[in-house]
Design a protein around this motif. Structure first.
Motif, PDB file in Angstrom:
ATOM      1  N   VAL A  40       1.916  -3.810   6.217  1.00 47.59           N
ATOM      2  CA  VAL A  40       0.549  -4.072   6.674  1.00 47.59           C
ATOM      3  C   VAL A  40      -0.072  -2.796   7.246  1.00 47.59           C
ATOM      4  O   VAL A  40      -1.216  -2.458   6.965  1.00 47.59           O
ATOM      5  N   VAL A  41       0.711  -2.060   8.046  1.00 52.94           N
ATOM      6  CA  VAL A  41       0.201  -0.822   8.631  1.00 52.94           C
ATOM      7  C   VAL A  41      -0.140   0.189   7.533  1.00 52.94           C
ATOM      8  O   VAL A  41      -1.208   0.797   7.536  1.00 52.94           O
ATOM      9  N   TYR A  42       0.765   0.337   6.573  1.00 52.44           N
ATOM     10  CA  TYR A  42       0.518   1.287   5.484  1.00 52.44           C
ATOM     11  C   TYR A  42      -0.743   0.902   4.702  1.00 52.44           C
ATOM     12  O   TYR A  42      -1.590   1.738   4.423  1.00 52.44           O
ATOM     13  N   ASN A  43      -0.841  -0.363   4.332  1.00 55.51           N
ATOM     14  CA  ASN A  43      -1.935  -0.803   3.472  1.00 55.51           C
ATOM     15  C   ASN A  43      -3.278  -0.815   4.199  1.00 55.51           C
ATOM     16  O   ASN A  43      -4.249  -0.266   3.706  1.00 55.51           O
ATOM     17  N   THR A  44      -3.307  -1.439   5.399  1.00 56.71           N
ATOM     18  CA  THR A  44      -4.604  -1.663   6.024  1.00 56.71           C
ATOM     19  C   THR A  44      -4.993  -0.529   6.971  1.00 56.71           C
ATOM     20  O   THR A  44      -6.175  -0.272   7.158  1.00 56.71           O
ATOM     21  N   ARG A  45      -4.037   0.152   7.586  1.00 60.47           N
ATOM     22  CA  ARG A  45      -4.365   1.215   8.529  1.00 60.47           C
ATOM     23  C   ARG A  45      -4.398   2.574   7.837  1.00 60.47           C
ATOM     24  O   ARG A  45      -5.350   3.319   7.952  1.00 60.47           O
ATOM     25  N   PHE A  46      -3.300   2.893   7.148  1.00 61.35           N
ATOM     26  CA  PHE A  46      -3.226   4.214   6.524  1.00 61.35           C
ATOM     27  C   PHE A  46      -3.909   4.208   5.151  1.00 61.35           C
ATOM     28  O   PHE A  46      -4.128   5.259   4.563  1.00 61.35           O
ATOM     29  N   GLY A  47      -4.224   3.003   4.617  1.00 62.01           N
ATOM     30  CA  GLY A  47      -4.810   2.932   3.285  1.00 62.01           C
ATOM     31  C   GLY A  47      -3.875   3.503   2.240  1.00 62.01           C
ATOM     32  O   GLY A  47      -4.299   4.157   1.295  1.00 62.01           O
TER      33      GLY A  47
END
Ligand SMILES: [Zn+2]
Length: 633
Positions: free
Chosen positions: A336-343
């Motif tokens: 989730v962090v990779y996808n939504t925060r770091f894009g």
């Protein structure tokens, strides 16, 4: 790399009728942000999110018929779509099809984003009748306006996708779409087929990215101009897209009610070219532009943009870093962090590590057993023509050491193979000071074609702590439970009983991948020796599977949507299975590691009969929770 914006705006001049606005000009003039969907309300200002100007205005470029945007959350991608839709309704009306992953998503988007936009934007309100007014022709999923109609639906609705022609096509959250719309095939292909009668069609697809190798939006991006929003370094002036790798910070860790809490400070960006240090505010206010890696795709009409939240005015770096820290050790949260925060696309192999980087941290052991090992277990994978094994050392807090990895060639129903396995199991593994340990528990896979033989041989070797195990995939199956009694049937005849452990292999795989992600020796860290048995093939096999998010034909998540699959090119997964079974054996024992350590330290250096220590230890390390099944150990 070429800056496309200037080139294209000069190309566009000849095509644009003078009275027409671009999408960004239209939004600046007419668009009002609605309280339901925006962090900020009031008049839209393109200068607030300057990175959206070029993607929005690509909508006006007659040479562009396909716009792709990969974006993390909190960058304004929904407003970017809304502005294009509002512009189309007001300035260049025609039929619009807007597809969300599911019908529920489509209704929600219509209610929370499209309807408020129309309500709060006078030029749109005049054109689109409210759904409740009689004969308005308008419902939640369909709204008519002079010169066109907007239809919203889920990606599963093949019927809606295969009917009337459309000029404008919008696809939101593309990576969460159904793989197939009913039996009709790929929904995006079906939808674009409806545009062929329009010379001036526009297809816009947008999504947060998901998993590497399984992301439609990433594939679409690769087929376009591949533009990244690059910021000029305040020191050397070079343009780079901001990446997490170049952000540094200090953290303080504390514990509140058993939850780890992080305080992050001194967040800086380090320029990859000159090493110059900048603050978040300096970066967010520096000059920036889109830079294309594949400008040739403009000739085919596809512009693709990749946007991360590091440049967003709403998402602070601190909040992204704190979320990242809290997700360490939990691969689903980390995705989730990779996808939504770091894009970024997520690859579930230890923070995007490949086998080479895990192999690169192998270390020289000073003896067969490095200090820190308190317990040894073995995991054995059974194949038709061989058995593969790994001996694993366990220490405090889940720290592990690879001790020995090997293959015994031969059919698993032959004496030679089992004698060779006995030799591995009976070997005394020694520390530098001469003290030795034996393997406390061996788990052997009974899957495959030799289930009964494995059971029989394990039953004969109960004194050596050999147990057959049965691996089960799927969510919610505990890693290990108490063993169950099973019959041994040889040539159709029941010849006895044995204990078989059921192993929740998915829980084990998740734990292994999480542990490999840990970068510093200590809790959960995996040590590997710099030796040939831990060579390239071992690491390729250990990192052979990843978690894939599965949906059904309707695009709905399956009952257990996260499934482990082999990564293409990694067909041999025995090292992962062996490690999994060896860890399950340690879990099944649940030893008191403090007691094991006291016993090891209490063994005098002069004592030259270390075998006694080793043999005594596993008996006393039995699980304290005893039941009739365990009593037979
Ligand atoms: Zn620089």
């Amino acid at each position: 790399m070429v800056r496309l914006g200037k080139l294209m705006s000069s190309l566009c001049k000849g095509f644009k009728p003078p009275e027409k606005l671009t999408v960004s000009e239209w939004a600046d003039k007419y668009r009002k942000l609605s309280p339901e969907s925006s962090a900020e309300t009031g008049t839209w200002r393109t200068t607030r999110t300057p990175y959206l100007k070029e993607p929005m205005d690509a909508f006006n470029d007659p040479k562009v018929d396909h716009i792709v945007m990969v974006a993390s959350s909190q960058v304004g991608k929904s407003e970017c779509i809304n502005n294009m839709i509002g512009y189309a309704i007001d300035q260049d009306p025609s039929s619009i099809l807007f597809i969300q992953p599911t019908t529920v998503d489509a209704k929600e988007y219509s209610r929370l984003r499209i309807a408020p936009m129309i309500r709060d934007c006078p030029v749109l309100r005049k054109k689109v009748a409210a759904p409740k007014s009689r004969d308005s022709g308008n419902t939640i999923l369909q709204k008519a306006f002079p010169g066109g109609i907007i239809t919203m639906c889920g990606s599963t609705e093949a019927h809606a996708l295969a009917s009337k022609p459309v000029r404008y096509l919008f696809g939101d959250e593309r990576d969460r779409w159904a793989v197939s719309a009913g039996r009709e095939g790929d929904p995006w292909t079906l939808a674009t087929a409806r545009q062929i009668t329009y010379y001036n069609k526009k297809a816009v697809e947008v999504s947060t990215p998901t998993i590497k190798g399984d992301s439609p939006i990433a594939s679409a991006y690769m087929n376009g101009t591949q533009e990244k929003y690059c910021v000029a370094c305040p020191h050397c002036g070079e343009y780079n897209d901001i990446q997490f790798d170049n952000i540094r910070f200090e953290k303080e860790e504390s514990s509140v009610e058993n939850e780890k809490v992080y305080k992050v400070s001194n967040i800086i960006y380090v320029c990859p070219r000159c090493g110059g240090v900048s603050t978040e505010q300096e970066i967010k206010h520096s000059r920036a532009k889109w830079i294309a890696a594949n400008p040739g795709a403009y000739q085919h009409g596809t512009r693709s943009f990749w946007l991360t939240s590091w440049v967003s005015p709403w998402a602070t770096w601190e909040s992204a870093i704190v979320e990242y820290l809290q997700a360490i050790g939990n691969s689903q949260k980390m995705q989730v962090v990779y996808n939504t925060r770091f894009g970024l696309l997520f690859e579930n192999r230890g923070d995007l590590e490949d086998e080479d980087s895990v192999m690169a941290r192998r270390e020289e052991y000073n003896a067969e057993l490095p200090d820190g090992v308190l317990l040894l277990t073995m995991g054995v994978d059974t194949q038709d023509d061989r058995m593969e094994y790994e001996v694993v050392g366990h220490g405090h807090f889940g720290e592990t050491w690879g001790i020995k990895k090997g293959v015994i060639m031969g059919r698993p129903d032959t004496d030679e193979v089992w004698q060779a396995l006995d030799d591995i199991a009976e070997h005394i593994y020694r520390f530098e000071n001469g003290i030795g340990l034996r393997i406390s528990l061996t788990f052997i896979d009974e899957g495959g074609h030799f289930t009964q033989e494995v059971r029989q041989r394990c039953a004969e070797r109960r004194s050596k702590k050999f147990f057959a195990i049965k691996g089960r995939g799927g969510d919610g199956i505990p890693y290990t439970g108490p063993p169950k009694k099973q019959k041994i049937v040889i040539r159709g005849k029941a010849v006895g009983m044995c204990q078989v452990f059921e192993i929740g292999v998915d829980a084990g795989k998740a734990m292994i991948m999480d542990n490999i992600r840990v970068q510093t020796p200590g809790s959960k860290y995996c040590h590997f020796p710099k030796r040939d048995d831990y060579g390239a093939a071992y690491f390729k096999g250990l990192l052979s599977e990843h978690l894939v998010y599965k949906t059904d034909k309707k695009g709905q998540p399956r009952k257990n949507p996260w499934q482990w699959e082999k990564i293409p090119g990694h067909e041999r997964n025995e090292p992962l299975d062996c490690r999994n079974y060896a860890l399950a054996a340690a879990k099944a024992m649940e030893p008191d590691y403090d007691a094991l350590e006291r016993r090891l330290k209490g063994t005098s250096r002069q004592e030259r009969t270390p075998v006694a220590t080793a043999v005594r230890q596993p008996r006393e390390a039995r699980p304290r929770r005893r039941n009739s099944d365990y009593d037979e150990w």
